[in-house]
Design a protein around this motif. Sequence first.
Motif, PDB file in Angstrom:
ATOM      1  N   TYR A 129     -47.718 -33.988 -52.456  1.00 41.95           N
ATOM      2  CA  TYR A 129     -48.856 -33.131 -52.120  1.00 41.95           C
ATOM      3  C   TYR A 129     -48.782 -31.822 -52.902  1.00 41.95           C
ATOM      4  N   ALA A 130     -47.599 -31.227 -52.926  1.00 42.67           N
ATOM      5  CA  ALA A 130     -47.419 -29.973 -53.661  1.00 42.67           C
ATOM      6  C   ALA A 130     -47.689 -30.167 -55.149  1.00 42.67           C
ATOM      7  N   ALA A 131     -47.292 -31.320 -55.687  1.00 47.96           N
ATOM      8  CA  ALA A 131     -47.532 -31.597 -57.105  1.00 47.96           C
ATOM      9  C   ALA A 131     -49.023 -31.625 -57.414  1.00 47.96           C
ATOM     10  N   LEU A 132     -49.805 -32.192 -56.487  1.00 48.78           N
ATOM     11  CA  LEU A 132     -51.248 -32.271 -56.697  1.00 48.78           C
ATOM     12  C   LEU A 132     -51.934 -30.923 -56.480  1.00 48.78           C
ATOM     13  N   ARG A 133     -51.400 -30.109 -55.580  1.00 50.32           N
ATOM     14  CA  ARG A 133     -51.972 -28.785 -55.345  1.00 50.32           C
ATOM     15  C   ARG A 133     -51.717 -27.845 -56.522  1.00 50.32           C
ATOM     16  N   ASN A 134     -50.589 -28.025 -57.192  1.00 45.51           N
ATOM     17  CA  ASN A 134     -50.286 -27.259 -58.410  1.00 45.51           C
ATOM     18  C   ASN A 134     -50.399 -25.747 -58.172  1.00 45.51           C
ATOM     19  N   LEU A 135     -49.763 -25.265 -57.122  1.00 47.14           N
ATOM     20  CA  LEU A 135     -49.817 -23.841 -56.774  1.00 47.14           C
ATOM     21  C   LEU A 135     -48.933 -23.012 -57.704  1.00 47.14           C
ATOM     22  N   PRO A 136     -49.244 -21.737 -57.873  1.00 48.98           N
ATOM     23  CA  PRO A 136     -48.326 -20.840 -58.587  1.00 48.98           C
ATOM     24  C   PRO A 136     -46.965 -20.844 -57.891  1.00 48.98           C
ATOM     25  N   ARG A 137     -45.914 -20.622 -58.644  1.00 54.02           N
ATOM     26  CA  ARG A 137     -44.555 -20.737 -58.110  1.00 54.02           C
ATOM     27  C   ARG A 137     -44.323 -19.812 -56.918  1.00 54.02           C
ATOM     28  N   ASP A 138     -44.844 -18.587 -56.967  1.00 49.86           N
ATOM     29  CA  ASP A 138     -44.612 -17.669 -55.861  1.00 49.86           C
ATOM     30  C   ASP A 138     -45.319 -18.130 -54.590  1.00 49.86           C
ATOM     31  N   GLU A 139     -46.504 -18.728 -54.744  1.00 51.22           N
ATOM     32  CA  GLU A 139     -47.217 -19.243 -53.570  1.00 51.22           C
ATOM     33  C   GLU A 139     -46.523 -20.487 -53.021  1.00 51.22           C
ATOM     34  N   LEU A 140     -46.021 -21.331 -53.911  1.00 54.56           N
ATOM     35  CA  LEU A 140     -45.268 -22.502 -53.466  1.00 54.56           C
ATOM     36  C   LEU A 140     -44.029 -22.071 -52.693  1.00 54.56           C
ATOM     37  N   LYS A 141     -43.387 -20.996 -53.136  1.00 51.59           N
ATOM     38  CA  LYS A 141     -42.197 -20.488 -52.453  1.00 51.59           C
ATOM     39  C   LYS A 141     -42.541 -20.045 -51.032  1.00 51.59           C
ATOM     40  N   LEU A 142     -43.692 -19.410 -50.851  1.00 54.80           N
ATOM     41  CA  LEU A 142     -44.116 -18.998 -49.513  1.00 54.80           C
ATOM     42  C   LEU A 142     -44.304 -20.206 -48.599  1.00 54.80           C
ATOM     43  N   ASP A 187     -38.233 -31.154 -57.864  1.00 59.36           N
ATOM     44  CA  ASP A 187     -38.734 -32.425 -57.347  1.00 59.36           C
ATOM     45  C   ASP A 187     -40.260 -32.482 -57.418  1.00 59.36           C
ATOM     46  N   VAL A 188     -40.907 -31.369 -57.127  1.00 57.89           N
ATOM     47  CA  VAL A 188     -42.371 -31.311 -57.187  1.00 57.89           C
ATOM     48  C   VAL A 188     -42.846 -31.558 -58.620  1.00 57.89           C
ATOM     49  N   GLU A 189     -42.180 -30.936 -59.564  1.00 51.41           N
ATOM     50  CA  GLU A 189     -42.557 -31.119 -60.965  1.00 51.41           C
ATOM     51  C   GLU A 189     -42.344 -32.568 -61.399  1.00 51.41           C
ATOM     52  N   LYS A 190     -41.254 -33.169 -60.934  1.00 48.79           N
ATOM     53  CA  LYS A 190     -40.995 -34.577 -61.264  1.00 48.79           C
ATOM     54  C   LYS A 190     -42.059 -35.483 -60.634  1.00 48.79           C
ATOM     55  N   ALA A 191     -42.472 -35.150 -59.401  1.00 48.32           N
ATOM     56  CA  ALA A 191     -43.517 -35.934 -58.739  1.00 48.32           C
ATOM     57  C   ALA A 191     -44.834 -35.840 -59.501  1.00 48.32           C
ATOM     58  N   ARG A 192     -45.087 -34.681 -60.115  1.00 47.20           N
ATOM     59  CA  ARG A 192     -46.309 -34.519 -60.907  1.00 47.20           C
ATOM     60  C   ARG A 192     -46.308 -35.467 -62.114  1.00 47.20           C
ATOM     61  N   ARG A 193     -45.135 -35.685 -62.682  1.00 50.99           N
ATOM     62  CA  ARG A 193     -45.020 -36.574 -63.841  1.00 50.99           C
ATOM     63  C   ARG A 193     -44.975 -38.046 -63.442  1.00 50.99           C
ATOM     64  N   ASP A 194     -44.257 -38.342 -62.334  1.00 46.66           N
ATOM     65  CA  ASP A 194     -43.997 -39.736 -61.970  1.00 46.66           C
ATOM     66  C   ASP A 194     -45.035 -40.335 -61.026  1.00 46.66           C
ATOM     67  N   GLY A 195     -45.646 -39.493 -60.183  1.00 50.06           N
ATOM     68  CA  GLY A 195     -46.594 -40.005 -59.199  1.00 50.06           C
ATOM     69  C   GLY A 195     -45.953 -40.428 -57.896  1.00 50.06           C
TER      70      GLY A 195
END
Length: 283
Positions: free
Chosen positions: A153-166, A185-193
Amino acid sequence: MSASPDQDLSPKIVGAVANAVSILRSLAQMSEPAGVAVIARDTGVSVSTCFNILRTLSTERLVDFDAEAKTYRIGLGVLELSLPLLGANQADLIRPELARLSGEHKSLLCLWQVTDGERIVLVDRVSTAKTVRVDMSDGSRLPTFVGAVGRCYAALRNLPRDELKLRFDALQWQAPPSFEDYAADVEKARRDGYAFDLGQLFKGLEIAAAVVTDAEGRPRLGISGISIAGQLSREDIERLGVDLRDSADWISEALFGVSRGVRQSERRLAGGRAAPQGRGGQR
């Protein structure tokens, strides 16, 4: 015990039927009518075979033929076949796929509904295991950013890093990962699905997941496979993740009209690879 015809454990694929289905899927994804040569090239079916199948499908009104332009498009007869499914509960439609995945991977398969309030709700679950197994209750709720589904879900939302941290800081885990590991892991999920949670959300449980999206790219459903730690090898968990991704691609296309080629191209772009020319990159 001998198997009846309906219980054939290794069914033979009928080539003509498989080709007809491939042709119908190709036409369903095309934005305009196409000639035999285009359809044959798109499906990999020979021109002569493609022509004969299209002629049969036209007779059955599953495709429409324009005699003047010599082109074909998907026909109204397909809608007739789909009438029993119109208005059906999405979970009921997806359940056979969950059962298939559960049987092949010996895992609990869960279907999660993504809500507007950034929660996921368990709407269905299937387990074909006959011995020791894990279970969850229908209606269970979790934050959308947590666990394996949350990473997708986070991979699809593609939030800025500081917002993802919150969002990450507000989550509760039994064995919390570091934010750096979570972000990776989020970045890997964006690539792998697909993504994994190996004993972090719930100790002793290993989870693989993928997410179904709509035509606007919004996450609509999550699919997770859950097993007791150690029951599956690392290779088997990886295969589960790949199968979940492929099923999510198919469900996104079947329920929301999202071409599998589009989702695959988005993953390639996320991985820094150019999308190939052809069906996936053109639609």
